[in-house]
Design an enzyme around this catalytic site. Sequence first.
Site, PDB file in Angstrom:
ATOM      1  N   ASP A 191       0.852  -1.186   0.000  1.00 47.07           N
ATOM      2  CA  ASP A 191       0.000   0.000   0.000  1.00 47.07           C
ATOM      3  C   ASP A 191       0.887   1.236   0.000  1.00 47.07           C
ATOM      4  O   ASP A 191       1.642   1.460   0.940  1.00 47.07           O
ATOM      5  CB  ASP A 191      -0.909  -0.012   1.232  1.00 47.07           C
ATOM      6  CG  ASP A 191      -1.774   1.238   1.337  1.00 47.07           C
ATOM      7  OD1 ASP A 191      -1.854   2.001   0.357  1.00 47.07           O
ATOM      8  OD2 ASP A 191      -2.383   1.454   2.406  1.00 47.07           O
ATOM      9  N   ASP A 242      -8.470   2.951  -2.550  1.00 51.04           N
ATOM     10  CA  ASP A 242      -8.827   3.111  -1.138  1.00 51.04           C
ATOM     11  C   ASP A 242      -9.292   4.544  -0.888  1.00 51.04           C
ATOM     12  O   ASP A 242     -10.452   4.868  -1.062  1.00 51.04           O
ATOM     13  CB  ASP A 242      -7.630   2.738  -0.277  1.00 51.04           C
ATOM     14  CG  ASP A 242      -7.878   2.919   1.213  1.00 51.04           C
ATOM     15  OD1 ASP A 242      -9.031   3.192   1.604  1.00 51.04           O
ATOM     16  OD2 ASP A 242      -6.934   2.794   2.014  1.00 51.04           O
ATOM     17  N   GLN A 294      -8.992   2.324   9.283  1.00 45.36           N
ATOM     18  CA  GLN A 294      -8.574   3.728   9.326  1.00 45.36           C
ATOM     19  C   GLN A 294      -7.692   3.957  10.554  1.00 45.36           C
ATOM     20  O   GLN A 294      -7.756   4.994  11.191  1.00 45.36           O
ATOM     21  CB  GLN A 294      -9.815   4.620   9.375  1.00 45.36           C
ATOM     22  CG  GLN A 294      -9.638   6.027   8.859  1.00 45.36           C
ATOM     23  CD  GLN A 294      -9.410   6.085   7.366  1.00 45.36           C
ATOM     24  OE1 GLN A 294      -9.872   5.253   6.610  1.00 45.36           O
ATOM     25  NE2 GLN A 294      -8.674   7.081   6.936  1.00 45.36           N
TER      26      GLN A 294
END
Length: 367
Positions: A191, A242, A294
């Site tokens: 990511d 995302d 998150q």
Amino acid sequence: MKITAVEAIPFAIPYVKPLRFASGEVHAAEHVLVRVHTDDGVIGVAEAPPRPFTYGETQAGIVAVIDQIFAPALVGLALTEREVAGTRLARTVGNPTAKAAVDMAMWDAFGRTVGLPVSELLGGYTDRMRVSHMLGFDDPAKMVAEAERMRDAFGISTFKVKVGRRPVSLDTAVVRALRERFGSDVELYVDGNRGWSASESMRAMREMADLDLLFAEELCPADDVLGRRWLVEKLDIPFIADESVPTPADVTREVLGGSATAINIKTARTGFTGSARVHHLAEGLGLEMVMGNQIDGQLGTACAIAFGTAYESTSRYAGELSNFLDMSDDLLTTPLQITDGQLHRRPGAGIGVDIDPDKLAHYRTDL
């Protein structure tokens, strides 16, 4: 089942160590506890984690928008009037985690009122999910050691590796070290939090072509429209959108524009109602889905597991459900437990968790 009050309570819990990634660095969970009260005496709860580097929200901003705008707009509505509530919240631009937390607290209150788990109200597919763990920026040896600790202590075998540093070799070396240490015993994906350019992303993916990655997520900015489309066309693994897809409309734009082939669903960003819309849209488009995080605390993680276990497609892959392990404490009366690499949803009504009043009194920052 009518709403009588909506509370926004700021709290701060230190992390065991700072969390570092391409879009920022955090040292404490400075989140907001949202409580929805009803005329039946029921209280629904949820957690709003502000991410100023991603969505522009701050803890003070979340408290202000809930206290000054959202609460007055919702008092008097029934818990079943979620579409009315959503329409009223949508009048205010932005503020995704504040809106999501209000929505989830309403769902939790409704589940408690009717005596059913939120997961069963949404779909009730399973009672557990495999867990993936996020590995933040560090040198290869330390990141491998953290992965070993997570595997040995919790049975976790899927790791999301944060990338996006320059030169790209800093991060490709980490991923290679992880694969060399664990072989095929673990799943790895990366990511970038939009930290690289499209060309840097392509260079990094070529360097990692032999490492059997599961996904690549947000390697470059979505507003580099042509560059991201060029990158996605050349990849042979799903590219997850995302933070570039906070709404169903954004999902449509990114996927039909060729800039994503998979979706990260975060209940902290889209609540239960919005996440259901994203799920149904993604399912109709034939997209892979993962449940994201998150950097939630245990309350936010309980919300994510409630939604993730509701559907087959959201429970197919390991979900990002372990960030609370980096916190020095939490607010729940009964902590979540990861065993054998899995988290079970709580069996009680609503989300299935309760807030410890003593811990809330200790960590809240508004008194």
